[in-house]
Design a protein around this motif. Structure first.
Motif, PDB file in Angstrom:
ATOM      1  N   VAL A   1      -6.842   4.863  -0.491  1.00 37.70           N
ATOM      2  CA  VAL A   1      -6.185   5.875   0.334  1.00 37.70           C
ATOM      3  C   VAL A   1      -4.746   6.056  -0.138  1.00 37.70           C
ATOM      4  O   VAL A   1      -4.098   5.103  -0.576  1.00 37.70           O
ATOM      5  CB  VAL A   1      -6.198   5.433   1.828  1.00 37.70           C
ATOM      6  CG1 VAL A   1      -5.425   6.395   2.705  1.00 37.70           C
ATOM      7  CG2 VAL A   1      -7.618   5.276   2.326  1.00 37.70           C
ATOM      8  N   ASP A   2      -4.233   7.262  -0.006  1.00 36.18           N
ATOM      9  CA  ASP A   2      -2.828   7.527  -0.281  1.00 36.18           C
ATOM     10  C   ASP A   2      -2.052   7.223   0.998  1.00 36.18           C
ATOM     11  O   ASP A   2      -1.806   8.103   1.829  1.00 36.18           O
ATOM     12  CB  ASP A   2      -2.649   8.991  -0.711  1.00 36.18           C
ATOM     13  CG  ASP A   2      -1.229   9.295  -1.137  1.00 36.18           C
ATOM     14  OD1 ASP A   2      -0.301   8.511  -0.809  1.00 36.18           O
ATOM     15  OD2 ASP A   2      -1.041  10.337  -1.796  1.00 36.18           O
TER      16      ASP A   2
ATOM     17  N   VAL B   1      -9.252  -4.289   9.299  1.00 36.73           N
ATOM     18  CA  VAL B   1     -10.197  -3.174   9.446  1.00 36.73           C
ATOM     19  C   VAL B   1     -10.266  -2.370   8.151  1.00 36.73           C
ATOM     20  O   VAL B   1     -11.350  -2.048   7.657  1.00 36.73           O
ATOM     21  CB  VAL B   1      -9.805  -2.263  10.635  1.00 36.73           C
ATOM     22  CG1 VAL B   1     -10.617  -0.982  10.643  1.00 36.73           C
ATOM     23  CG2 VAL B   1      -9.964  -3.008  11.955  1.00 36.73           C
ATOM     24  N   LEU B   2      -9.115  -2.051   7.585  1.00 37.33           N
ATOM     25  CA  LEU B   2      -9.089  -1.248   6.361  1.00 37.33           C
ATOM     26  C   LEU B   2      -9.753  -1.966   5.189  1.00 37.33           C
ATOM     27  O   LEU B   2     -10.405  -1.327   4.355  1.00 37.33           O
ATOM     28  CB  LEU B   2      -7.652  -0.870   6.004  1.00 37.33           C
ATOM     29  CG  LEU B   2      -6.982   0.090   6.984  1.00 37.33           C
ATOM     30  CD1 LEU B   2      -5.512   0.279   6.622  1.00 37.33           C
ATOM     31  CD2 LEU B   2      -7.699   1.419   7.042  1.00 37.33           C
ATOM     32  N   ALA B   3      -9.621  -3.277   5.126  1.00 34.99           N
ATOM     33  CA  ALA B   3     -10.253  -4.037   4.039  1.00 34.99           C
ATOM     34  C   ALA B   3     -11.769  -3.905   4.092  1.00 34.99           C
ATOM     35  O   ALA B   3     -12.434  -3.849   3.056  1.00 34.99           O
ATOM     36  CB  ALA B   3      -9.838  -5.503   4.120  1.00 34.99           C
TER      37      ALA B   3
ATOM     38  N   PRO C   1       0.799  -1.235   0.000  1.00 38.64           N
ATOM     39  CA  PRO C   1       0.000   0.000   0.000  1.00 38.64           C
ATOM     40  C   PRO C   1       0.830   1.283   0.000  1.00 38.64           C
ATOM     41  O   PRO C   1       0.351   2.325  -0.429  1.00 38.64           O
ATOM     42  CB  PRO C   1      -0.822  -0.110   1.293  1.00 38.64           C
ATOM     43  CG  PRO C   1      -0.913  -1.574   1.538  1.00 38.64           C
ATOM     44  CD  PRO C   1       0.419  -2.123   1.107  1.00 38.64           C
ATOM     45  N   ILE C   2       2.071   1.208   0.449  1.00 33.06           N
ATOM     46  CA  ILE C   2       2.928   2.393   0.430  1.00 33.06           C
ATOM     47  C   ILE C   2       3.671   2.485  -0.907  1.00 33.06           C
ATOM     48  O   ILE C   2       3.761   3.551  -1.495  1.00 33.06           O
ATOM     49  CB  ILE C   2       3.899   2.390   1.626  1.00 33.06           C
ATOM     50  CG1 ILE C   2       3.094   2.520   2.918  1.00 33.06           C
ATOM     51  CG2 ILE C   2       4.920   3.524   1.507  1.00 33.06           C
ATOM     52  CD1 ILE C   2       3.881   2.337   4.177  1.00 33.06           C
ATOM     53  N   PHE C   3       4.176   1.353  -1.382  1.00 28.07           N
ATOM     54  CA  PHE C   3       4.887   1.350  -2.664  1.00 28.07           C
ATOM     55  C   PHE C   3       3.973   1.740  -3.828  1.00 28.07           C
ATOM     56  O   PHE C   3       4.414   2.380  -4.766  1.00 28.07           O
ATOM     57  CB  PHE C   3       5.478  -0.036  -2.952  1.00 28.07           C
ATOM     58  CG  PHE C   3       6.832  -0.265  -2.349  1.00 28.07           C
ATOM     59  CD1 PHE C   3       7.984   0.154  -2.998  1.00 28.07           C
ATOM     60  CD2 PHE C   3       6.969  -0.920  -1.137  1.00 28.07           C
ATOM     61  CE1 PHE C   3       9.235  -0.068  -2.459  1.00 28.07           C
ATOM     62  CE2 PHE C   3       8.214  -1.150  -0.589  1.00 28.07           C
ATOM     63  CZ  PHE C   3       9.357  -0.724  -1.246  1.00 28.07           C
ATOM     64  N   ASN C   4       2.720   1.333  -3.783  1.00 26.56           N
ATOM     65  CA  ASN C   4       1.798   1.561  -4.904  1.00 26.56           C
ATOM     66  C   ASN C   4       0.594   2.385  -4.479  1.00 26.56           C
ATOM     67  O   ASN C   4      -0.552   2.014  -4.693  1.00 26.56           O
ATOM     68  CB  ASN C   4       1.358   0.225  -5.506  1.00 26.56           C
ATOM     69  CG  ASN C   4       2.489  -0.428  -6.239  1.00 26.56           C
ATOM     70  OD1 ASN C   4       3.102   0.166  -7.114  1.00 26.56           O
ATOM     71  ND2 ASN C   4       2.796  -1.654  -5.864  1.00 26.56           N
TER      72      ASN C   4
ATOM     73  N   PRO D   1      -1.935   5.665  -4.508  1.00 20.58           N
ATOM     74  CA  PRO D   1      -3.009   5.265  -3.594  1.00 20.58           C
ATOM     75  C   PRO D   1      -3.341   3.793  -3.787  1.00 20.58           C
ATOM     76  O   PRO D   1      -3.117   3.223  -4.849  1.00 20.58           O
ATOM     77  CB  PRO D   1      -4.174   6.160  -3.987  1.00 20.58           C
ATOM     78  CG  PRO D   1      -3.902   6.589  -5.377  1.00 20.58           C
ATOM     79  CD  PRO D   1      -2.420   6.571  -5.559  1.00 20.58           C
ATOM     80  N   TYR D   2      -3.882   3.205  -2.735  1.00 23.21           N
ATOM     81  CA  TYR D   2      -4.096   1.761  -2.708  1.00 23.21           C
ATOM     82  C   TYR D   2      -5.427   1.455  -2.034  1.00 23.21           C
ATOM     83  O   TYR D   2      -5.800   2.114  -1.070  1.00 23.21           O
ATOM     84  CB  TYR D   2      -2.953   1.095  -1.933  1.00 23.21           C
ATOM     85  CG  TYR D   2      -2.838  -0.379  -2.147  1.00 23.21           C
ATOM     86  CD1 TYR D   2      -2.104  -0.891  -3.205  1.00 23.21           C
ATOM     87  CD2 TYR D   2      -3.459  -1.271  -1.282  1.00 23.21           C
ATOM     88  CE1 TYR D   2      -1.982  -2.254  -3.406  1.00 23.21           C
ATOM     89  CE2 TYR D   2      -3.343  -2.630  -1.478  1.00 23.21           C
ATOM     90  CZ  TYR D   2      -2.602  -3.112  -2.538  1.00 23.21           C
ATOM     91  OH  TYR D   2      -2.487  -4.468  -2.730  1.00 23.21           O
ATOM     92  N   ARG D   3      -6.094   0.449  -2.535  1.00 22.60           N
ATOM     93  CA  ARG D   3      -7.330  -0.036  -1.919  1.00 22.60           C
ATOM     94  C   ARG D   3      -7.020  -1.375  -1.268  1.00 22.60           C
ATOM     95  O   ARG D   3      -6.740  -2.354  -1.955  1.00 22.60           O
ATOM     96  CB  ARG D   3      -8.432  -0.204  -2.961  1.00 22.60           C
ATOM     97  CG  ARG D   3      -9.770  -0.665  -2.371  1.00 22.60           C
ATOM     98  CD  ARG D   3     -10.846  -0.813  -3.445  1.00 22.60           C
ATOM     99  NE  ARG D   3     -11.033   0.427  -4.180  1.00 22.60           N
ATOM    100  CZ  ARG D   3     -11.849   1.424  -3.812  1.00 22.60           C
ATOM    101  NH1 ARG D   3     -12.562   1.308  -2.709  1.00 22.60           N
ATOM    102  NH2 ARG D   3     -11.951   2.524  -4.542  1.00 22.60           N
TER     103      ARG D   3
END
Length: 150
Positions: A129-130, A121-123, A65-68, A70-72
């Motif tokens: 999100v960026d 939780v995020l899933a 999620p950090i490398f790519n 924004p990421y879902r």
């Protein structure tokens, strides 16, 4: 905006472990694959070989999620972390009697526990999100010499 505060799971990260963690996160923010792999090897205290390859690849997957950004973060991504952890356990059992196997250094099991909960939780939020921008915000908070808690 949604904010989650979890005060039930706190552990200080100090000294060299903090510096190594910051190097790992900085490499991810910069998209520096080689720097990230080197920092992962350092923080995981690996000795080379197949086990190192597996745990460094797992660490890289955790930082997707950090490398790519924004990421879902999806349930498939979150569940995939657990599948990869099972692969590491198999590898650890197969290599337990060799010189290349290294037990998880202090604090790393705790960090994995946080990661699983956080991503779960995020899933469920199903939001893109960026994460790199969020991470950069954390860097502006503590000073270099202070400890950080997760």
């Amino acid at each position: 905006t949604i904010t989650f505060l979890d005060f039930g799971c706190v552990q200080p990260i100090e000294g060299q472990r903090l510096r190594d963690a910051r190097r790992l996160h900085s490499a991810a923010l910069e998209g520096d694959e080689g720097g990230f792999a080197g920092a992962a090897r350092t923080i995981l205290e690996t000795r080379g070989g197949r086990y190192e390859d597996v745990v460094v690849a797992y660490s890289r997957h955790c930082f997707e999620p950090i490398f790519n950004t924004p990421y879902r973060i999806t349930r498939a991504f979150s569940g995939g972390l657990m599948e990869r952890m099972k692969e590491i356990a198999k590898e650890a059992r197969a290599l337990a009697s060799t010189d290349e196997f290294v037990a998880l250094p202090p604090g790393m099991l705790f960090m994995n526990r946080l990661q699983f909960g956080f991503y779960s939780v995020l899933a469920r939020l199903d939001a893109e999100v960026d994460y790199a921008e969020v991470e950069r915000g954390f860097y502006s908070e503590p000073s270099e010499g202070s400890s950080s808690s997760s």
